[in-house]
Write a protein that holds these residues in place. Sequence first.
Motif, mmCIF file in Angstrom:
data_model
loop_
_atom_site.group_PDB
_atom_site.id
_atom_site.type_symbol
_atom_site.label_atom_id
_atom_site.label_comp_id
_atom_site.label_asym_id
_atom_site.label_seq_id
_atom_site.Cartn_x
_atom_site.Cartn_y
_atom_site.Cartn_z
ATOM 1 N N LEU A 72 0.852 -1.191 0.000
ATOM 2 C CA LEU A 72 0.000 0.000 0.000
ATOM 3 C C LEU A 72 0.886 1.238 0.000
ATOM 4 N N ILE A 73 0.629 2.138 -0.957
ATOM 5 C CA ILE A 73 1.295 3.441 -0.964
ATOM 6 C C ILE A 73 0.288 4.457 -0.463
ATOM 7 N N ASP A 74 0.681 5.231 0.550
ATOM 8 C CA ASP A 74 -0.214 6.234 1.126
ATOM 9 C C ASP A 74 0.583 7.521 1.300
ATOM 10 N N GLY A 75 0.429 8.451 0.362
ATOM 11 C CA GLY A 75 1.246 9.668 0.402
ATOM 12 C C GLY A 75 2.700 9.304 0.195
ATOM 13 N N ASP A 76 3.563 9.750 1.126
ATOM 14 C CA ASP A 76 4.996 9.472 0.998
ATOM 15 C C ASP A 76 5.379 8.117 1.574
ATOM 16 N N ASP A 77 4.439 7.443 2.190
ATOM 17 C CA ASP A 77 4.748 6.185 2.879
ATOM 18 C C ASP A 77 4.298 4.979 2.064
ATOM 19 N N PHE B 158 3.013 -10.692 8.284
ATOM 20 C CA PHE B 158 4.166 -9.813 8.497
ATOM 21 C C PHE B 158 3.899 -8.453 7.858
ATOM 22 N N MET B 159 4.480 -7.408 8.470
ATOM 23 C CA MET B 159 4.334 -6.048 7.926
ATOM 24 C C MET B 159 5.652 -5.302 8.113
ATOM 25 N N ALA B 160 6.046 -4.556 7.086
ATOM 26 C CA ALA B 160 7.246 -3.706 7.199
ATOM 27 C C ALA B 160 7.047 -2.476 6.337
ATOM 28 N N LYS B 161 7.668 -1.387 6.733
ATOM 29 C CA LYS B 161 7.642 -0.198 5.865
ATOM 30 C C LYS B 161 8.635 -0.395 4.726
ATOM 31 N N MET C 7 11.239 1.966 -2.744
ATOM 32 C CA MET C 7 10.315 0.839 -2.949
ATOM 33 C C MET C 7 11.014 -0.521 -3.043
ATOM 34 N N ILE C 8 12.331 -0.553 -2.920
ATOM 35 C CA ILE C 8 13.022 -1.831 -3.109
ATOM 36 C C ILE C 8 13.863 -2.237 -1.897
ATOM 37 N N GLU C 9 13.635 -1.528 -0.757
ATOM 38 C CA GLU C 9 14.311 -1.913 0.488
ATOM 39 C C GLU C 9 13.331 -1.784 1.629
ATOM 40 N N LEU C 10 13.442 -2.713 2.595
ATOM 41 C CA LEU C 10 12.629 -2.573 3.803
ATOM 42 C C LEU C 10 13.195 -1.435 4.639
ATOM 43 N N ASP C 11 12.304 -0.773 5.348
ATOM 44 C CA ASP C 11 12.694 0.362 6.182
ATOM 45 C C ASP C 11 12.355 0.015 7.631
ATOM 46 N N GLY C 12 13.328 -0.492 8.365
ATOM 47 C CA GLY C 12 13.076 -0.803 9.779
ATOM 48 C C GLY C 12 12.643 -2.232 9.989
ATOM 49 N N MET D 163 -1.854 2.881 9.652
ATOM 50 C CA MET D 163 -1.134 1.639 9.378
ATOM 51 C C MET D 163 -0.403 1.131 10.617
ATOM 52 N N ASP D 164 -0.337 1.947 11.662
ATOM 53 C CA ASP D 164 0.234 1.459 12.922
ATOM 54 C C ASP D 164 -0.814 0.754 13.765
ATOM 55 N N GLY D 165 -2.043 0.655 13.262
ATOM 56 C CA GLY D 165 -3.115 -0.017 13.985
ATOM 57 C C GLY D 165 -3.818 0.932 14.930
ATOM 58 N N PRO D 166 -4.587 0.408 15.892
ATOM 59 C CA PRO D 166 -4.833 -1.014 16.108
ATOM 60 C C PRO D 166 -5.767 -1.580 15.030
ATOM 61 N N TRP D 167 -5.537 -2.873 14.685
ATOM 62 C CA TRP D 167 -6.353 -3.543 13.676
ATOM 63 C C TRP D 167 -7.541 -4.212 14.349
ATOM 64 N N THR D 168 -8.733 -3.823 13.944
ATOM 65 C CA THR D 168 -9.955 -4.378 14.526
ATOM 66 C C THR D 168 -10.548 -5.419 13.579
#
Length: 343
Positions: free
Chosen positions: A193-198, A209-212, A217-222, A267-272
């Motif tokens: 998902l692309i949302d603005g600059d993120d 699993f989730m990662a920024k 767009m070709i490297e995980l961030d964190g 995107m940081d949740g919480p996921w309901t």
Amino acid sequence: MKKSDSIFLGLTLVLSACGGNVSKKAGDDAVATADTLDTFVFAGNPIVRDKFTADPAPMVHDGRLYLYVGHDEYYAGQDTASGGKEFNITEWLCYSTDDMKTWTDHGSVLRPTDFKWAVGEAWASQVVEKNGKFYYYTTVQGGEPYVGKAVGVAVSDSPTGPFVDAIGRPLVSDDMTDNGKRGWWNDIDPTVLIDGDDAWLCWGNGTCFMAKLKPNMIELDGEIRTIDLPGYVEGPWLHKAGDTYYLTYASFGKGAETISYATAPSMDGPWTPQGELTGRAENSFTIHPGIVEFNGTWYLFYHNAVLEIDGHKGAIGRRSVCVDTLRYTPEGLMIPVQQTSGL
Ligand code: FUB
């Protein structure tokens, strides 16, 4: 009725009566959209009738909807195979439309072997566009030294390719995640998902699993985190509607997968958890969501296994991609989707 409408309706009726995709070379008649590609007219689900297709991934770009799918292919011995060998998927195919009626067949746009480090298995994928480049996030089977399921990323200047490996190694390899419930094949089914600059990458079988992603767009961030979702199996799909984020996924149903979803305010949740979006797909153990808004209507793409081609009936590894409209309540919940069939 305009003349072009009546030509279109007439052709729809003729092709519908034939009961399948009747391909025409674009340029032959009024429905032509490109010079050399085959086109066909939607005749009800499944969308594609001349091939088995699975794991739909829609993307809208420049007034066209592109649909990327895995090509489920029959092989002798398939019906007694198990342990993942039920699937024989050696390429990803692309179709496109500007009206959800007439589809253009772009053929094969990427193969697992286009990644030098991969040995096969074109499992679920998603394509997204950023700054004029198209990024194809895929599941593949890695070869040495990346043995196990892995996530690759290929890039192109066009939505229909050619796509080339963007980094020369997996974006996610088996050693990067806890093996959890599914061992060496839990790193499958990427969604972005692309949302603005993120941008975020989400994937996984047995564990979500989730990662920024970095802006390139070709490297995980964190760090890679996990999202706890009830009944989660695989096939996550991220999208945003209004201010709400949706994580839709294949979930444990009775004897087969169903589609469930969760919502979050960020995107940081919480996921309901919000329960099931749709039940099991006819004749298929798996189901896989792909959600997109196109020309003011939301669509849920998924696959079932109702098609028979050349005497081969639908099966776990011979699936067929379908589409139905998707609606929301005023509160932003997705209304359960009734799956339809044109067969
Ligand atoms: O098509 C192979 C696998 O089956 C996918 O990666 C899963 O999502 C399931 O649909």
